[in-house]
Write an enzyme that holds these catalytic residues in place. Structure first.
Site, PDB file in Angstrom:
ATOM      1  N   SER A 219     -19.968  18.439  41.667  1.00  0.00           N
ATOM      2  CA  SER A 219     -18.902  19.396  41.421  1.00  0.00           C
ATOM      3  C   SER A 219     -18.480  20.036  42.755  1.00  0.00           C
ATOM      4  CB  SER A 219     -19.358  20.432  40.391  1.00  0.00           C
ATOM      5  OG  SER A 219     -18.270  21.163  39.892  1.00  0.00           O
ATOM      6  N   GLU A 342     -15.354  14.568  31.831  1.00  0.00           N
ATOM      7  CA  GLU A 342     -15.615  15.760  32.625  1.00  0.00           C
ATOM      8  C   GLU A 342     -15.332  17.097  31.902  1.00  0.00           C
ATOM      9  OE1 GLU A 342     -17.018  15.777  35.505  1.00  0.00           O
ATOM     10  OE2 GLU A 342     -16.749  13.784  36.367  1.00  0.00           O
ATOM     11  N   HIS A 437     -19.038  16.903  32.332  1.00  0.00           N
ATOM     12  CA  HIS A 437     -19.385  17.406  33.659  1.00  0.00           C
ATOM     13  C   HIS A 437     -20.825  17.907  33.666  1.00  0.00           C
ATOM     14  CE1 HIS A 437     -17.849  18.636  37.568  1.00  0.00           C
ATOM     15  NE2 HIS A 437     -18.293  19.869  37.408  1.00  0.00           N
TER      16      HIS A 437
END
Length: 519
Positions: A219, A342, A437
């Site tokens: 990230s 995600e 994610h």
């Protein structure tokens, strides 16, 4: 909490509730762990770590002085040397003051204290002659949160496989990235460089080889990798990079950074200067940051990831968009990729009603898709509802599309690049059927039994998949190549590793998306 209600911050990263004591203080240690302790000598002084089954953990070693007082918004200053052995057997304080949501995917604890510029070194063998490959991990959290003390970032499996793992703390949010008229810019980036410089100068004492350093992050941490690859003063401090669902739309441009500073003053009534902020308490500064980042009628895209690395023209010469347009002279190998879903279930601008066929064009337009691109995007994901398409557009616009553009740019310049997509989906009730994610992090670290993992993966996540992904990482860190089973990404074949229950290499898996992603 239903999947549809998972907030973006829940998936982006957050702090856990693990209670840990601060450590790495001068003087004698407390009772030793059952496996005993070990010592190593840094350029600042000797440190004591705790022996474990897979090696030795040295936690909370300062790579810079605590950023307090005159140093709060200054460039990181070298640690003050010590002579007594420092006890480094538990994590030190974190820059993160509070978690970003009540429920988070990754447990990342907030630990109070000032000595936040520290590294945690997990080594199989603290022998200066070992010369082992080194992985430096930079945590995510949107550049405003996150913690290097997560149990998901433990180096046990890497140590088992002959790799030294280093995780680093850095200044976040306002302290790390807000432009201040009387302070150096990109202070968080300066912290990353200081940590890597410490690794160069000290890692041999912990069994690592300073010539075999790979940087990695997920990230915002993946964004850090990308920013460092485009920062001239970081050149030579690492030989390869891994971006896992990286925030590759950063570095931002100067206009975004200045707009964020102006918005700070408008919302808080305080000037954006170090002099005006230096003496505030941590909670006081966090309160101001919350006001700055709150959604409101004057919010913009800058509010979302505006506190982030940016092209200041000195430390970072170019924005991400400029690098992608003109190409970049990047001679280091890069492994990068993303998950399938995600942010599909994560509203980026607060709670919003489900998107319908009527509101879909506006939803896609808000993400930067013009009418022709929006129509093509819908065709690229057949059989999905308007709400599902809007969710996929969030994932693509924020993570997947920028990562793909980086892979294409590098492949066009014959720079060694490996692309992947993680498609295995969770069976956990709150994340059912999603490859979201953060989900791939415990697979890469081979820590499927770590705290909180099964809460997001579901029971019995596939160990074989963790073995395969982790081994590719170990090979990449050790040799600059993930192995023969995973070919480089090239423009003639576009071969991509698909991580799933039946992992395989697929040629050009994003053919339908490519015309949209590369516009």
């Amino acid at each position: 909490m239903a999947a549809q209600q998972i907030g973006r911050r829940t998936l982006l990263l957050g702090a856990g509730v693990l209670a840990l004591t601060t450590a790495c203080s001068s003087g004698t240690s407390g009772p030793e762990q059952s496996r005993g302790t070990a010592t190593a000598t840094t350029t600042s002084g000797p440190v004591r770590g705790v022996r474990r089954e897979t090696g030795v953990a040295f936690l909370g070693i300062p790579f810079a002085q605590p950023p307090v007082g005159a140093l709060r918004f200054a460039a990181p200053a070298p640690p003050i040397p010590w002579t007594d052995t420092r006890d480094c057997t538990a994590y030190g304080p974190t820059a993160q003051v509070k978690q970003l949501s009540e429920v988070t995917a990754i447990p990342e604890p907030s630990i109070p204290g000032d000595d936040i510029l520290t590294v945690n070194v997990f080594t199989p063998n603290p022998d200066p002659d070992a010369k082992l490959p080194v992985l430096v991990w930079i945590h995510g959290g949107g550049f405003v949160a996150g913690s290097p003390a997560s149990p998901w970032y433990d180096g046990a499996a890497f140590n088992r496989d002959g790799v030294v793992l280093v995780s680093a703390g850095y200044r976040l949010g306002i302290e790390g990235f807000l432009h201040l008229d009387d302070a150096p810019d990109n202070r968080g980036v300066l912290d990353w460089i200081a940590a890597l410089t410490w690794v160069r100068d000290n890692i041999a004492a912990f069994g690592g080889d300073p010539a075999k350093v790979t940087i990695a992050g997920q990230s915002a941490g993946g964004g850090a990798v990308w920013a460092l690859m485009n920062t001239p003063s970081a050149k030579g401090l690492f030989r390869a990079g891994i971006s896992e669902s990286g925030a590759l739309t950063q570095p931002n441009d100067r206009a975004t950074a200045l707009a964020m500073s102006a918005l700070f003053t408008k919302r808080t009534g305080r000037p954006a200067t170090a002099a005006a902020l230096r003496d505030l308490s941590k909670t006081g500064l966090q309160d101001l940051e919350d006001k700055l980042r709150a959604l409101g009628p004057d919010s913009s895209a800058a509010t979302l990831l505006g506190l982030a690395p940016w092209a200041d023209g000195t430390l970072i010469p170019a924005t991400s968009a400029e690098v992608l347009k003109s190409g970049a002279d990047q001679d280091v190998p890069l492994m990068l990729g993303f998950t399938a879903h995600e942010f599909n279930a994560a509203p980026l601008t607060g709670n919003r009603p489900p998107v319908t066929d009527t509101t879909l064009p506006a939803a896609l337009g808000a993400l930067g898709f013009d009418p022709s691109s929006a129509a093509a995007f819908t065709l690229a994901y057949p059989g999905r509802t308007a709400n599902q398409i809007a969710g996929q557009a969030q994932s693509d616009a924020v993570i997947r599309m920028p990562s793909y553009r980086v892979a294409e740019m590098r492949a066009g310049r014959q720079q060694p690049t490996w692309l992947y997509e993680f498609t295995w989906t969770s069976t956990a009730p709150d994340y059912q059927g999603m490859s979201f994610h953060c989900l791939d992090v415990p697979f890469a670290f081979d820590l499927l039994r770590a705290q909180g993992v099964t809460a997001v993966t579901g029971s019995n996540p596939p160990q074989a998949l963790a073995d395969a992904i982790h081994q590719a990482w170990v090979s990449f860190v050790s040799n600059g190549d993930p192995g023969d089973a995973w070919p480089r990404y090239t423009l003639d074949r576009r071969e991509t590793m698909i991580w799933s229950d039946a992992s395989h290499v697929q040629s050009d898996p994003f053919a339908a998306q490519r015309p949209i992603w590369l516009r």
